[in-house]
Design a protein around this motif. Sequence first.
Motif, PDB file in Angstrom:
ATOM      1  N   SER A  74     -52.021  23.984 -23.716  1.00 23.42           N
ATOM      2  CA  SER A  74     -52.632  25.179 -24.293  1.00 23.42           C
ATOM      3  C   SER A  74     -51.901  25.553 -25.586  1.00 23.42           C
ATOM      4  N   LEU A  75     -52.634  26.176 -26.514  1.00 21.92           N
ATOM      5  CA  LEU A  75     -52.074  26.557 -27.817  1.00 21.92           C
ATOM      6  C   LEU A  75     -51.734  28.040 -27.815  1.00 21.92           C
ATOM      7  N   HIS A  76     -50.575  28.372 -28.384  1.00 23.54           N
ATOM      8  CA  HIS A  76     -50.126  29.760 -28.452  1.00 23.54           C
ATOM      9  C   HIS A  76     -49.507  30.006 -29.823  1.00 23.54           C
ATOM     10  N   GLY A  77     -49.523  31.268 -30.247  1.00 21.39           N
ATOM     11  CA  GLY A  77     -48.914  31.600 -31.525  1.00 21.39           C
ATOM     12  C   GLY A  77     -48.759  33.091 -31.692  1.00 21.39           C
ATOM     13  N   LEU A  78     -48.030  33.473 -32.713  1.00 19.25           N
ATOM     14  CA  LEU A  78     -47.831  34.877 -33.028  1.00 19.25           C
ATOM     15  C   LEU A  78     -47.508  35.032 -34.503  1.00 19.25           C
ATOM     16  N   THR A  79     -47.846  36.193 -35.028  1.00 24.55           N
ATOM     17  CA  THR A  79     -47.508  36.515 -36.409  1.00 24.55           C
ATOM     18  C   THR A  79     -46.013  36.812 -36.480  1.00 24.55           C
ATOM     19  N   VAL A  80     -45.358  36.209 -37.470  1.00 24.25           N
ATOM     20  CA  VAL A  80     -43.912  36.338 -37.621  1.00 24.25           C
ATOM     21  C   VAL A  80     -43.594  36.665 -39.072  1.00 24.25           C
ATOM     22  N   SER A  81     -42.889  37.764 -39.281  1.00 23.58           N
ATOM     23  CA  SER A  81     -42.414  38.050 -40.640  1.00 23.58           C
ATOM     24  C   SER A  81     -40.942  37.692 -40.782  1.00 23.58           C
ATOM     25  N   SER A  82     -40.279  37.446 -39.666  1.00 24.95           N
ATOM     26  CA  SER A  82     -38.873  37.035 -39.694  1.00 24.95           C
ATOM     27  C   SER A  82     -38.781  35.517 -39.696  1.00 24.95           C
ATOM     28  N   PHE A  83     -39.075  34.936 -40.846  1.00 24.39           N
ATOM     29  CA  PHE A  83     -38.994  33.497 -41.086  1.00 24.39           C
ATOM     30  C   PHE A  83     -38.049  33.311 -42.257  1.00 24.39           C
ATOM     31  N   THR A  84     -37.101  32.375 -42.118  1.00 20.01           N
ATOM     32  CA  THR A  84     -36.141  32.143 -43.191  1.00 20.01           C
ATOM     33  C   THR A  84     -35.816  30.663 -43.316  1.00 20.01           C
ATOM     34  N   PRO A  85     -35.979  30.110 -44.525  1.00 18.75           N
ATOM     35  CA  PRO A  85     -35.402  28.777 -44.763  1.00 18.75           C
ATOM     36  C   PRO A  85     -33.879  28.944 -44.729  1.00 18.75           C
ATOM     37  N   PHE A  98     -38.715  46.209 -47.272  1.00 16.41           N
ATOM     38  CA  PHE A  98     -38.437  44.827 -47.646  1.00 16.41           C
ATOM     39  C   PHE A  98     -39.742  44.054 -47.557  1.00 16.41           C
ATOM     40  N   ALA A  99     -40.289  43.669 -48.702  1.00 22.81           N
ATOM     41  CA  ALA A  99     -41.525  42.880 -48.712  1.00 22.81           C
ATOM     42  C   ALA A  99     -41.235  41.479 -48.206  1.00 22.81           C
ATOM     43  N   THR A 100     -42.097  40.992 -47.348  1.00 24.58           N
ATOM     44  CA  THR A 100     -41.882  39.668 -46.778  1.00 24.58           C
ATOM     45  C   THR A 100     -43.197  38.903 -46.726  1.00 24.58           C
ATOM     46  N   GLY A 101     -43.090  37.601 -46.746  1.00 24.25           N
ATOM     47  CA  GLY A 101     -44.256  36.770 -46.520  1.00 24.25           C
ATOM     48  C   GLY A 101     -44.662  36.854 -45.061  1.00 24.25           C
ATOM     49  N   VAL A 102     -45.867  36.385 -44.762  1.00 26.34           N
ATOM     50  CA  VAL A 102     -46.384  36.444 -43.400  1.00 26.34           C
ATOM     51  C   VAL A 102     -46.606  35.016 -42.912  1.00 26.34           C
ATOM     52  N   THR A 103     -46.096  34.729 -41.726  1.00 20.58           N
ATOM     53  CA  THR A 103     -46.276  33.410 -41.137  1.00 20.58           C
ATOM     54  C   THR A 103     -46.865  33.557 -39.737  1.00 20.58           C
ATOM     55  N   GLY A 115     -47.826  40.413 -60.441  1.00 17.12           N
ATOM     56  CA  GLY A 115     -46.419  40.343 -60.085  1.00 17.12           C
ATOM     57  C   GLY A 115     -45.960  41.361 -59.073  1.00 17.12           C
ATOM     58  N   GLY A 116     -46.837  42.238 -58.574  1.00 20.55           N
ATOM     59  CA  GLY A 116     -46.420  43.246 -57.607  1.00 20.55           C
ATOM     60  C   GLY A 116     -47.364  43.315 -56.428  1.00 20.55           C
ATOM     61  N   PRO A 117     -46.912  43.900 -55.320  1.00 25.97           N
ATOM     62  CA  PRO A 117     -47.760  43.963 -54.141  1.00 25.97           C
ATOM     63  C   PRO A 117     -48.874  45.010 -54.281  1.00 25.97           C
ATOM     64  N   ARG A 118     -50.063  44.643 -53.798  1.00 24.69           N
ATOM     65  CA  ARG A 118     -51.216  45.555 -53.774  1.00 24.69           C
ATOM     66  C   ARG A 118     -51.703  45.612 -52.338  1.00 24.69           C
ATOM     67  N   LEU A 175     -49.863  36.018 -48.585  1.00 24.62           N
ATOM     68  CA  LEU A 175     -50.091  37.290 -47.910  1.00 24.62           C
ATOM     69  C   LEU A 175     -48.715  37.907 -47.708  1.00 24.62           C
ATOM     70  N   LEU A 176     -48.576  39.179 -48.025  1.00 28.97           N
ATOM     71  CA  LEU A 176     -47.297  39.876 -47.899  1.00 28.97           C
ATOM     72  C   LEU A 176     -47.408  40.996 -46.880  1.00 28.97           C
ATOM     73  N   TYR A 177     -46.264  41.421 -46.358  1.00 26.73           N
ATOM     74  CA  TYR A 177     -46.202  42.580 -45.472  1.00 26.73           C
ATOM     75  C   TYR A 177     -45.165  43.524 -46.044  1.00 26.73           C
ATOM     76  N   PHE A 178     -45.587  44.778 -46.303  1.00 25.43           N
ATOM     77  CA  PHE A 178     -44.726  45.754 -46.958  1.00 25.43           C
ATOM     78  C   PHE A 178     -45.174  47.144 -46.521  1.00 25.43           C
ATOM     79  N   GLU A 179     -44.238  48.000 -46.151  1.00 24.93           N
ATOM     80  CA  GLU A 179     -44.529  49.359 -45.696  1.00 24.93           C
ATOM     81  C   GLU A 179     -45.597  49.383 -44.605  1.00 24.93           C
ATOM     82  N   ARG A 180     -45.436  48.507 -43.592  1.00 27.59           N
ATOM     83  CA  ARG A 180     -46.311  48.436 -42.422  1.00 27.59           C
ATOM     84  C   ARG A 180     -47.764  48.112 -42.758  1.00 27.59           C
TER      85      ARG A 180
END
Length: 179
Positions: A43-54, A28-33, A172-175, A159-164
């Motif tokens: 202090s500032l903290h953050g993490l990469t999240v691919s499980s983001f949904t409107p 499942f191709a997903t955007g990266v947040t 139109g397709g992921p590279r 930026l997309l995340y697909f197949e790790r």
Amino acid sequence: MPRVPIHALERRAGSLHPGSFRDACTLFATGVTVATVRALDESLHGLTVSSFTPVSIEPPLILICIDHGFAFLQHFRACTHFGVNILGESQREIAVTFAEKEDLRFEGVDSHLSPGGVPFLRGSLAAFECRLEAIIEAGDHAIFLAEVVHAEAHGGSPLLYFERDYRSMVNGGPRRQEP
């Protein structure tokens, strides 16, 4: 803050193996947040999240999912507001930094505070300032449901995340992106 526990079912004989589920999900191709928060000590903290949904347009709601093993999860649990930054294809290094670096993830990252004081990453395609509405405990993750109180849209290619792996859109397709 309302918390709604969803208790994990016991694993049944013959049920789906976690590795099989994980492998299928990589297709499942997903955007990266990057989800960001300013802790009570500033202090500032953050993490990469691919499980983001409107979730909803009216009211404007989103959700993110954070693994219970995330070292700074307590800062998200304690906050009233957090940020979500949608990364562009040129921000692969930022995605890796916020996914892999143990601490000081903001070191060397160009950021500023939103009108309400949450960290926004410069160069992101869009950024959301979110007011936490509920935390839902589900399996090995916490689901953060939030109302968007401020949004900025800058545009660009995602930026997309697909197949790790990180990918870009090409014709139109992921590279696959090179590190």
